[in-house]
Design an enzyme around this catalytic site. Structure first.
Site, short mmCIF file in Angstrom:
data_model
loop_
_atom_site.label_atom_id
_atom_site.label_comp_id
_atom_site.label_asym_id
_atom_site.label_seq_id
_atom_site.Cartn_x
_atom_site.Cartn_y
_atom_site.Cartn_z
N GLY A 322 0.86 -1.18 0.00
CA GLY A 322 0.00 0.00 0.00
C GLY A 322 0.89 1.22 0.00
NE ARG A 323 4.30 2.32 5.16
CZ ARG A 323 3.72 2.68 6.32
NH1 ARG A 323 3.74 3.93 6.69
NH2 ARG A 323 3.16 1.77 7.08
CB CYS A 391 -7.70 22.73 20.92
SG CYS A 391 -8.39 24.15 20.10
N1 LLP Z 1 -1.88 -6.23 3.89
C1 LLP Z 1 -2.37 -6.31 5.13
C2 LLP Z 1 -3.06 -7.53 5.55
C3 LLP Z 1 -2.24 -5.23 6.01
O1 LLP Z 1 -2.72 -5.32 7.23
C4 LLP Z 1 -1.59 -4.05 5.57
C5 LLP Z 1 -1.45 -2.92 6.45
C6 LLP Z 1 -1.10 -4.02 4.25
C7 LLP Z 1 -1.26 -5.13 3.45
C8 LLP Z 1 -0.44 -2.81 3.68
O2 LLP Z 1 0.71 -2.43 4.34
P1 LLP Z 1 1.68 -1.31 3.71
O3 LLP Z 1 2.33 -1.91 2.50
O4 LLP Z 1 0.84 -0.15 3.33
O5 LLP Z 1 2.62 -0.98 4.81
N2 LLP Z 1 -1.56 3.09 9.69
C9 LLP Z 1 -0.20 2.59 9.74
C10 LLP Z 1 -0.03 1.35 8.93
C11 LLP Z 1 -0.99 0.27 9.30
C12 LLP Z 1 -0.95 -0.81 8.29
C13 LLP Z 1 -1.96 -1.84 8.56
N3 LLP Z 1 -1.94 -2.89 7.61
C14 LLP Z 1 0.75 3.67 9.30
O6 LLP Z 1 0.31 4.78 9.07
O7 LLP Z 1 1.95 3.46 9.23
#
Ligand code: LLP
Length: 463
Positions: A322-323, A391
């Site tokens: 994703g990221r 705030c």
């Molecule tokens: N697949 C599963 C099953 C996941 O739980 C996640 C992320 C991804 C793929 C994608 O991960 P990525 O490639 O985007 O790192 N809010 C947090 C990240 C939480 C991710 C949760 N799961 C942040 O802002 O760093």
């Protein structure tokens, strides 16, 4: 990621020790391509541009704060992941990082699949025409209604996360007269973040079914017995913002170990393995992420090697970045409102957004960079903290950054690498309105998610 921050924000005495922060960069006007979207540069007047459009024009037309997304960069990164893994693997973009209908269309056009984890994400995907069989449905507590909708729509896979869900999905699929393709998400006792990972026998968290204690093997046993489920593989996701591949190595070893046990017990070789997402990006110039082709090569080699030694056919691999796809493609454009120099400490620069558009700094102690983008400056660097308008003293966007000391109200600053988990985690705290996402491509800007209005806010408040 540190969780040591005081819940109400930094204490008054929480001043970083002398020498903690790195020296100011050699050139404050430079926009490091590592952290900025691919087409970002400065024009002859020193104004930053993206996709051929300058940020002053974007701010005038769409206002600030705004997430500005480089569509060409998004597509290029999606394509790079797709081609790195080739025809024998699948790339599922993790919609939780950022999802909109335009994004769904880009993914579809670039040949990626999509991972959704709620009814809302599923609805967005379907409404933008993503074929259901290219959607994976995730979540540790999918509601019956969500499962029903996903099965009815014909999603390509549901990732089962608990024993209850095995039965629930099987029951719903049977009622609908379907045979639902499923994977089982297991926890392999590996937790990875950034440059480290921890391998343990157990994992103390809510996701998946533990490999430990034979639970995952039992889940496979049950799923195989249910006619309305077609068990296609095992899923593992080990963490976030990972640079070091060794966590995946341990995870793959353990997943393949389970595949081998399944073959030995049931005579079935499960055809797929999903290694999740979690690959890191550069938030500051100090981060060194890997390229998709290096990641694909490393993961494919790991799985192939493990399967050879277990004498298993190599399963089809899927991943869920994703990221790593959307993160670097956007920056948040803010206007500077107030500037407070605190003698001997730092200068507080308040912008017109804050923790409502980027909660990651407050929540994870995440690090970001920032630059003056409406002009260049030759002034001396000053140590600044970029804060929002909320705030709350913990309302920090960039904890420590150097900006030119002639910074003034009305200047535009931008925080790069905010494409992932910023708009998708945005809130209405203090009834602040969530910013738009403006996609720029080839000299043209287009709003793909519009700015929230007070009307939107009041519409939900039914009095
Ligand atoms: N697949 C599963 C099953 C996941 O739980 C996640 C992320 C991804 C793929 C994608 O991960 P990525 O490639 O985007 O790192 N809010 C947090 C990240 C939480 C991710 C949760 N799961 C942040 O802002 O760093």
């Amino acid at each position: 990621m540190s969780r040591s921050a005081h819940p109400a924000g930094p204490r008054h005495a929480d001043v970083l020790p002398e020498g903690h922060y790195s020296a100011p960069p050699a050139d404050l006007n430079a926009l490091d391509p590592k952290v900025w979207a691919q087409t970002v540069t400065r024009d002859v007047d020193g104004v930053a541009t993206v996709g051929g459009l300058d940020v002053k024009t974007i701010a005038e037309q769409y206002g600030t704060p705004a997430y500005v997304l480089d569509e060409a960069d998004f597509r290029a990164r999606a394509r790079a992941w797709r081609s790195a893994f080739g025809a024998d693997a699948d790339v599922f973009y993790a919609g939780k990082a950022f999802l909109s209908r335009a994004v769904v269309r880009w993914l579809h056009e670039e040949g990626l699949n999509l991972d959704v984890c709620s009814g809302g994400e599923l609805a967005t995907a379907l409404s933008a025409g993503m074929p259901a069989d290219r959607i994976a449905f995730h979540g540790n507590n999918k509601s019956v209604a969500e499962i029903h909708r996903a099965v009815e729509a014909g999603v390509g896979r549901i990732v089962l996360d608990s024993f209850q869900e095995i039965v629930r999905v099987a029951h719903i699929a049977r009622e609908l007269g379907r045979r639902q393709r499923v994977q089982i998400r297991i926890t392999v006792g590996v937790e990875a973040h950034t440059h480290e990972f921890i391998a343990t026998a157990h994992e103390d968290q809510k996701f998946g079914i533990p490999l430990a204690g034979g639970q995952a093997a039992e889940a496979v046993r049950r799923a195989l017995q249910l006619d309305s489920l077609e068990l296609i593989g095992i899923h593992s996701h080990i963490g976030s913002q990972i640079f070091d591949m060794s966590g995946f190595e341990v995870a793959a070893h353990r997943v393949v170990g389970l595949l081998k046990d399944v073959r030995d017990e049931h005579g079935v070789e499960l055809p797929e393995i999903d290694l999740g997402g979690g690959l890191g990006i550069a938030y500051t110039s100090d981060d060194d992420p890997r390229e998709p082709h290096e990641i694909a090569k490393a993961l494919t080699e790991i799985v192939t090697r493990e399967c050879e030694s277990a004498r298993l056919r190599t399963p089809r691999i899927s991943v869920e970045p994703g990221r790593a796809i959307v993160g670097p493609t956007a920056f948040t454009l803010y206007e500077v409102g107030t500037i407070k120099p605190l003698d001997g400490l730092r200068t507080y620069v308040s912008v017109d957004g804050g923790m409502s558009d980027n909660i990651r700094t407050a929540l994870y102690d995440a690090e970001y960079s920032v630059a003056l983008v409406s002009r260049t400056s030759d002034a001396e660097p000053m140590l600044a903290r970029i804060v929002g308008k909320h705030c709350e003293s913990g309302d920090i966007v960039v904890k420590d950054a150097f900006l030119p000391s002639d910074l003034a109200p009305g200047d535009l600053v931008a925080v790069p690498a905010t494409g992932a988990y910023c708009r998708s985690m945005a809130s209405n705290y203090n009834h602040v309105l969530r910013p738009p996402v403006v996609a720029v491509n080839d000299g043209e800007a287009r709003v793909i998610v519009r700015r929230e209005t007070e009307e939107d806010l009041l519409r939900l408040d039914v009095g």
